[in-house]
Enzyme design. Structure first.
Site, short mmCIF file in Angstrom:
data_model
loop_
_atom_site.label_atom_id
_atom_site.label_comp_id
_atom_site.label_asym_id
_atom_site.label_seq_id
_atom_site.Cartn_x
_atom_site.Cartn_y
_atom_site.Cartn_z
N ARG A 1 0.62 -1.34 -0.14
CA ARG A 1 -0.07 0.01 0.02
C ARG A 1 0.85 1.13 0.14
O ARG A 1 0.24 2.33 -0.08
CB ARG A 1 -1.04 -0.04 1.14
CG ARG A 1 -2.06 -1.07 1.08
CD ARG A 1 -2.99 -1.15 2.27
NE ARG A 1 -3.91 -2.02 1.78
CZ ARG A 1 -3.68 -3.48 1.81
NH1 ARG A 1 -2.59 -3.93 2.32
NH2 ARG A 1 -4.68 -4.45 1.67
N SER B 1 -0.01 -2.38 7.69
CA SER B 1 -1.05 -1.40 7.84
C SER B 1 -2.20 -1.60 8.59
O SER B 1 -2.97 -0.86 8.97
CB SER B 1 -1.55 -1.00 6.45
OG SER B 1 -1.84 -2.08 5.55
N HIS C 1 -1.04 -16.04 5.19
CA HIS C 1 -1.52 -15.91 3.87
C HIS C 1 -0.69 -16.87 2.76
O HIS C 1 -0.57 -16.42 1.56
CB HIS C 1 -1.34 -14.40 3.39
CG HIS C 1 -2.10 -13.57 4.21
ND1 HIS C 1 -1.91 -12.18 4.12
CD2 HIS C 1 -3.38 -13.66 4.82
CE1 HIS C 1 -2.95 -11.62 4.92
NE2 HIS C 1 -3.74 -12.68 5.25
N ILE D 1 4.49 -13.42 2.39
CA ILE D 1 4.79 -14.84 1.64
C ILE D 1 5.84 -14.91 0.97
O ILE D 1 5.95 -15.84 0.10
CB ILE D 1 3.52 -14.52 0.53
CG1 ILE D 1 3.74 -13.34 -0.15
CG2 ILE D 1 2.08 -14.55 0.99
CD1 ILE D 1 2.62 -13.17 -1.69
P1 NAD Z 1 0.88 -3.00 3.57
O1 NAD Z 1 1.63 -2.93 2.49
O2 NAD Z 1 -0.63 -2.80 3.90
O3 NAD Z 1 1.54 -2.22 4.96
C1 NAD Z 1 2.79 -2.04 5.08
C2 NAD Z 1 3.12 -1.23 6.29
O4 NAD Z 1 4.46 -1.25 6.24
C3 NAD Z 1 2.67 0.20 5.91
O5 NAD Z 1 1.91 0.85 6.80
C4 NAD Z 1 3.97 0.82 5.32
O6 NAD Z 1 4.12 2.32 5.61
C5 NAD Z 1 5.02 0.11 6.41
N1 NAD Z 1 6.36 0.21 6.04
C6 NAD Z 1 6.87 -0.24 4.76
N2 NAD Z 1 8.25 -0.24 4.78
C7 NAD Z 1 8.66 0.13 6.09
C8 NAD Z 1 9.95 0.46 6.85
N3 NAD Z 1 11.15 0.19 6.02
N4 NAD Z 1 9.65 0.97 8.11
C9 NAD Z 1 8.86 1.07 8.54
N5 NAD Z 1 7.30 1.01 8.09
C10 NAD Z 1 7.29 0.52 6.75
O7 NAD Z 1 1.38 -4.62 4.06
P2 NAD Z 1 0.42 -5.75 4.93
O8 NAD Z 1 -0.20 -5.00 6.23
O9 NAD Z 1 1.24 -6.81 5.26
O10 NAD Z 1 -0.95 -6.10 4.08
C11 NAD Z 1 -1.07 -7.18 3.79
C12 NAD Z 1 -0.71 -7.80 2.56
O11 NAD Z 1 0.26 -7.68 1.99
C13 NAD Z 1 -0.67 -9.28 2.91
O12 NAD Z 1 -1.48 -9.98 2.49
C14 NAD Z 1 0.96 -9.90 2.49
O13 NAD Z 1 0.45 -11.05 2.03
C15 NAD Z 1 1.03 -8.87 1.39
N6 NAD Z 1 2.47 -8.68 0.82
C16 NAD Z 1 3.58 -9.49 1.21
C17 NAD Z 1 4.66 -9.05 0.79
C18 NAD Z 1 5.99 -9.71 1.12
O14 NAD Z 1 5.67 -11.04 1.69
N7 NAD Z 1 6.91 -9.15 1.36
C19 NAD Z 1 4.85 -7.77 -0.11
C20 NAD Z 1 3.67 -7.13 -0.65
C21 NAD Z 1 2.52 -7.70 0.16
#
Ligand code: NAD
Length: 254
Positions: free
Chosen positions: A41, A199, A124, A108
């Site tokens: 997001r 988030s 997930h 994931i």
């Molecule tokens: P999200 O993208 O909704 O939220 C990520 C949050 O982390 C945001 O509020 C952002 O401001 C914060 N953030 C990002 N980088 C940061 C940093 N370095 N330091 C501090 N804050 C930071 O992600 P979510 O809440 O995990 O959303 C859920 C979905 O996203 C899940 O279903 C997940 O499977 C999926 N997802 C996973 C991956 C992965 O596995 N790495 C990547 C993208 C999305």
């Protein structure tokens, strides 16, 4: 991190973690951005350039199936090349020294396990697997991703001919009941939840901190921006995740 009020928050987080017996971490995409994997997001996140594929569409539309395979084969290359960062490493160390009981993740990408965390609860699912929706067999995703890239055709299960899906939970798809039960159980038993890099808007994972709080757990939020649970948290640390976890770790061990 030299802002005195932030240092107080970090010291408080370290003290609570030191006292805790059954702490869990609930992590989201934000813990992996320092490994080069975009979150969902943020302005540079995945949803800025891609539309999610919903589970009902995956079941009924060949076009949606192709789109999921296209997106996830690309993401898989990214996950495979990524390395755990300091944030993942700190959590693995805390679990190794029993400061942290378990990591429950929405991610994931498999990076918690690669960092050395044991029995990670992946609510997930995992983008490192492919699963057959017919016979439930699972395979490592690598060879399937390569096959898709060469053929540009969505593969079928070699055993039963069923639909092959990435081992992740799509929007509109129920969570694995056993995995969810385990996550809920850990939240109910926890005396401290560290919600990190999420988030906290994707349900039901976002409700885990509330489940823990109802049973008397403390809640610490570590994230770069506000979340809907900020008002209910006992402590909110706003900042970069790897840096914040590293500083808490230094406090704990000093
Ligand atoms: P999200 O993208 O909704 O939220 C990520 C949050 O982390 C945001 O509020 C952002 O401001 C914060 N953030 C990002 N980088 C940061 C940093 N370095 N330091 C501090 N804050 C930071 O992600 P979510 O809440 O995990 O959303 C859920 C979905 O996203 C899940 O279903 C997940 O499977 C999926 N997802 C996973 C991956 C992965 O596995 N790495 C990547 C993208 C999305």
């Amino acid at each position: 991190m030299d802002d005195p009020s932030r240092l107080d928050l970090v010291a408080q987080a370290a003290a609570w973690l030191g006292e805790s017996r059954t702490a869990i971490a609930l992590t989201g995409a934000g813990i992996s951005t320092d490994s080069g994997i975009p979150d969902f997001r943020s302005p540079t996140g995945v949803w800025a350039t891609q539309q999610p594929v919903y589970f009902p569409d995956f079941l009924k539309s060949a076009e949606a199936r192709f789109e999921l395979w296209r997106q996830k084969s690309l993401a898989f290359q990214e996950f495979r090349a990524a390395k755990p960062n300091r944030g993942h490493e700190v959590l693995a160390r805390w679990q190794g020294s029993r400061r942290l009981a378990r990591v429950v993740t929405q991610n994931i990408d498999g990076l918690h396990t690669e960092a050395g965390c044991q029995r990670v609860v992946e609510v997930h699912g995992s983008a490192r697997d492919v699963v057959c929706l017919g016979c439930q067999q699972r395979w490592p995703a690598g060879p399937w991703a390569e096959r898709f890239e060469q053929s540009q055709a969505v593969p079928a299960c070699p055993d039963c001919g069923g639909l092959l899906k990435w081992g992740i939970v799509l929007f509109g798809e129920p969570l694995d009941p056993g995995v969810w039960r385990e996550a809920e159980h850990l939240a109910q038993q926890a005396d401290l939840v560290l919600a990190i890099g999420s988030s906290l808007v994707v349900e039901p994972a976002a409700s885990l901190p509330r489940i823990a709080k109802r049973r008397g757990a403390r809640l610490i939020l570590i994230n770069g921006e506000e979340t809907p649970l900020d008002d209910e948290a006992d402590l909110v640390i706003r900042g970069g995740i790897s840096e914040t976890l590293t500083v808490i770790d230094a406090r704990l061990t000093s």
